[in-house]
Every structure is written in structure tokens, then in C-alpha cells.
Design a protein around this motif. Structure first.
Motif, PDB file in Angstrom:
ATOM      1  N   GLY A   1      64.787  61.329 102.476  1.00  0.00           N
ATOM      2  CA  GLY A   1      63.758  60.395 102.012  1.00  0.00           C
ATOM      3  C   GLY A   1      63.740  60.225 100.522  1.00  0.00           C
ATOM      4  O   GLY A   1      62.982  59.418  99.986  1.00  0.00           O
ATOM      5  N   LEU A   2      64.567  60.974  99.807  1.00  0.00           N
ATOM      6  CA  LEU A   2      64.654  60.862  98.352  1.00  0.00           C
ATOM      7  C   LEU A   2      65.817  59.937  98.017  1.00  0.00           C
ATOM      8  O   LEU A   2      66.960  60.218  98.364  1.00  0.00           O
ATOM      9  CB  LEU A   2      64.862  62.245  97.738  1.00  0.00           C
ATOM     10  CG  LEU A   2      64.721  62.370  96.225  1.00  0.00           C
ATOM     11  CD1 LEU A   2      63.294  62.045  95.789  1.00  0.00           C
ATOM     12  CD2 LEU A   2      65.084  63.782  95.770  1.00  0.00           C
ATOM     13  N   ARG A   3      65.523  58.845  97.322  1.00  0.00           N
ATOM     14  CA  ARG A   3      66.548  57.836  97.035  1.00  0.00           C
ATOM     15  C   ARG A   3      67.194  58.104  95.679  1.00  0.00           C
ATOM     16  O   ARG A   3      67.064  57.328  94.742  1.00  0.00           O
ATOM     17  CB  ARG A   3      65.927  56.444  97.074  1.00  0.00           C
ATOM     18  CG  ARG A   3      65.216  56.132  98.388  1.00  0.00           C
ATOM     19  CD  ARG A   3      64.605  54.761  98.385  1.00  0.00           C
ATOM     20  NE  ARG A   3      63.649  54.590  99.465  1.00  0.00           N
ATOM     21  CZ  ARG A   3      62.354  54.813  99.359  1.00  0.00           C
ATOM     22  NH1 ARG A   3      61.841  55.203  98.188  1.00  0.00           N
ATOM     23  NH2 ARG A   3      61.545  54.651 100.384  1.00  0.00           N
ATOM     24  N   GLY A   4      67.869  59.218  95.582  1.00  0.00           N
ATOM     25  CA  GLY A   4      68.517  59.589  94.330  1.00  0.00           C
ATOM     26  C   GLY A   4      67.670  60.544  93.524  1.00  0.00           C
ATOM     27  O   GLY A   4      66.441  60.583  93.619  1.00  0.00           O
ATOM     28  N   GLY A   5      68.343  61.348  92.695  1.00  0.00           N
ATOM     29  CA  GLY A   5      67.651  62.316  91.866  1.00  0.00           C
ATOM     30  C   GLY A   5      67.435  63.639  92.588  1.00  0.00           C
ATOM     31  O   GLY A   5      67.823  63.825  93.750  1.00  0.00           O
ATOM     32  N   ARG A   6      66.806  64.562  91.885  1.00  0.00           N
ATOM     33  CA  ARG A   6      66.586  65.912  92.406  1.00  0.00           C
ATOM     34  C   ARG A   6      65.132  66.309  92.225  1.00  0.00           C
ATOM     35  O   ARG A   6      64.556  66.131  91.145  1.00  0.00           O
ATOM     36  CB  ARG A   6      67.473  66.907  91.668  1.00  0.00           C
ATOM     37  CG  ARG A   6      67.179  68.384  91.996  1.00  0.00           C
ATOM     38  CD  ARG A   6      68.056  69.331  91.210  1.00  0.00           C
ATOM     39  NE  ARG A   6      67.811  70.714  91.613  1.00  0.00           N
ATOM     40  CZ  ARG A   6      67.133  71.592  90.874  1.00  0.00           C
ATOM     41  NH1 ARG A   6      66.640  71.242  89.696  1.00  0.00           N
ATOM     42  NH2 ARG A   6      66.935  72.827  91.313  1.00  0.00           N
ATOM     43  N   LEU A   7      64.543  66.839  93.279  1.00  0.00           N
ATOM     44  CA  LEU A   7      63.220  67.454  93.210  1.00  0.00           C
ATOM     45  C   LEU A   7      63.383  68.966  93.180  1.00  0.00           C
ATOM     46  O   LEU A   7      64.170  69.532  93.961  1.00  0.00           O
ATOM     47  CB  LEU A   7      62.380  67.083  94.431  1.00  0.00           C
ATOM     48  CG  LEU A   7      61.598  65.778  94.389  1.00  0.00           C
ATOM     49  CD1 LEU A   7      60.964  65.536  95.759  1.00  0.00           C
ATOM     50  CD2 LEU A   7      60.522  65.792  93.303  1.00  0.00           C
ATOM     51  N   ASN A   8      62.639  69.615  92.305  1.00  0.00           N
ATOM     52  CA  ASN A   8      62.607  71.071  92.260  1.00  0.00           C
ATOM     53  C   ASN A   8      61.134  71.498  92.301  1.00  0.00           C
ATOM     54  O   ASN A   8      60.331  71.064  91.465  1.00  0.00           O
ATOM     55  CB  ASN A   8      63.282  71.583  90.992  1.00  0.00           C
ATOM     56  CG  ASN A   8      63.171  73.093  90.860  1.00  0.00           C
ATOM     57  OD1 ASN A   8      62.798  73.594  89.814  1.00  0.00           O
ATOM     58  ND2 ASN A   8      63.504  73.817  91.892  1.00  0.00           N
ATOM     59  N   ILE A   9      60.790  72.285  93.294  1.00  0.00           N
ATOM     60  CA  ILE A   9      59.433  72.792  93.450  1.00  0.00           C
ATOM     61  C   ILE A   9      59.461  74.280  93.152  1.00  0.00           C
ATOM     62  O   ILE A   9      60.189  75.044  93.814  1.00  0.00           O
ATOM     63  CB  ILE A   9      58.930  72.548  94.880  1.00  0.00           C
ATOM     64  CG1 ILE A   9      58.958  71.049  95.195  1.00  0.00           C
ATOM     65  CG2 ILE A   9      57.518  73.108  95.067  1.00  0.00           C
ATOM     66  CD1 ILE A   9      58.825  70.731  96.660  1.00  0.00           C
TER      67      ILE A   9
END
Length: 220
Positions: free
Chosen positions: A204-212
């Protein structure tokens, strides 16, 4: 033509107390976290590029839960954004952190004691980086739990004395878990590179990086 089988990525202890667990989050969990992060990024207390005391602007964008981090302190309101109260840390996210500690260290009792009260959520576009730093604004030495979703990155994990060598460069992929505590809790670390186009759109993430990152502040 059949696709090649994925190369196994075994879990590793990078240094004592720092554990990399590949593919820890399932695809459904990644999707749920992406959807939740979109909600958390909206006003009030929205996602922003943090401005450092010297005037520099971080290339990652950040939103906080539980406590708001601004260099170099925690507050209950988004003092450097719109002054709004920070949304609480959801209980289910704290439970996810306890499960992460249990799986990383194989120590259910240590996980039971783990009580994170804040999350920093960073979004990296293709040009974003995170300079080498230590997470030292907390009054607690409880482990840091780090979850990655989207594009892969090079995660540089070093020592607790300087930003220089020795350090290890670890490739973190979507779904990976990295936990550092104990003797590794205050080690220098950073993200010198993001690798665009390596994440699956199925998250569901259209590019890039999520860091939690989940952490215990030790504050009341």
C-alpha cells in the motif's frame, strides 16, 4: 519462465544486543501499518520535516505518537509544528513492540517488562538520509524496536563511542525488524542510503520507506 526463489536471509545478532530479524512483519500487518501511518500523518500534530537547532532541515519527514520529539527533547504537544496535543500511542502498537522484543531476544519476561510510550514514524523518499546519531534523549535504557516497510535501505549500526568505525552496514527490507538494547542500546546508527523501487506496491506504500521506532522515554 519461473521466478528465482528468494535467497534466505537468516536472523543475525549484529553486535551483542542488536538483532536483525528479516521478514518479521507479514504483508497484512505491513498494509495495516501503512494505513495507520497515513492517518497519524494528518493534522493536528502532522508529519513534518524537523528543523535542527543550527537551522538545518532533516530530509526525512516525521510524526510522533505518545510523546513529540523535537531536538533534543520530548513534549506532550507538537511544539515545533502547530502546538496540538500528540496522539496517544495505541495499545496494539505497544503490544506489537512487546512481541518484537520477545522474538528478537527469545525472552518472554523481558518482553513483558517492555513498556514503550512513544513512537517516531519516519518517511524516507528516494533522497532522504538519516545522519549517524544516538538515541539518547530518553531517560530509559529499554530497547529500541525498529520496523521497516517499503523500499530497502542501508542501515549503518556502529559503536557507542564514536560515529566512525567499527560499524556494520545492514540492508533492511520491507517487513524487517531490528531491535537494539542492552550493550547496543546507545550505539550510533544512521541511514546513509535508500534504494528506490525495491519495495512492493502490495504494502500500500507507493514508493519510499516507512520506519516505525518504538521506545520507552522514562518520562511521566
Amino acid at each position: 519462465m519461473t521466478e528465482p526463489l528468494p535467497v534466505p536471509r537468516p536472523r543475525r545478532e549484529i553486535t551483542p544486543g542488536a538483532v536483525h530479524v528479516p521478514d518479521w512483519l507479514g504483508l497484512d500487518e505491513q498494509r495495516e501499518l501503512v494505513a495507520a501511518c497515513r492517518d497519524w500523518a494528518r493534522p493536528p500534530a502532522p508529519m513534518r520535516h524537523t528543523v535542527l537547532p543550527g537551522g538545518g532541515r532533516m530530509t526525512v519527514s516525521t510524526v510522533c505518537l505518545g510523546w513529540h520529539w523535537s531536538p533534543y527533547r520530548y513534549t506532550r504537544t507538537a511544539v515545533d509544528v502547530d502546538g496540538a496535543p500528540v496522539p496517544p500511542l495505541p495499545r496494539w502498537l505497544a503490544e506489537l513492540g512487546r512481541r518484537a522484543v520477545a522474538d528478537a531476544y527469545g525472552d518472554p519476561e523481558r518482553a513483558r517488562r517492555y513498556d514503550p510510550d512513544t513512537a517516531l514514524i519516519n518517511f524516507y523518499d528516494a533522497d532522504a538520509r538519516m545522519g549517524t546519531h544516538r538515541d539518547a534523549d530518553e531517560r530509559s535504557d529499554a530497547p529500541i524496536v525498529s520496523l521497516s516497510i517499503g523500499d530497502a535501505c542501508t542501515f549503518r549500526f556502529g559503536n557507542d563511542e564514536s560515529r566512525g568505525r567499527p560499524y556494520s552496514d545492514v540492508r533492511l527490507e520491507s517487513g524487517d525488524l531490528f531491535v537494539f538494547g542492552g550493550p547496543a542500546r546507545f550505539a550510533f546508527h544512521g541511514v546513509p542510503a535508500v534504494h528506490p523501487g525495491t519495495g512492493s506496491l502490495r504494502t500500500g506504500l507507493r514508493g519510499g520507506r516507512l520506519n516505525i521506532t518504538l521506545r520507552a522515554t522514562g518520562l511521566t
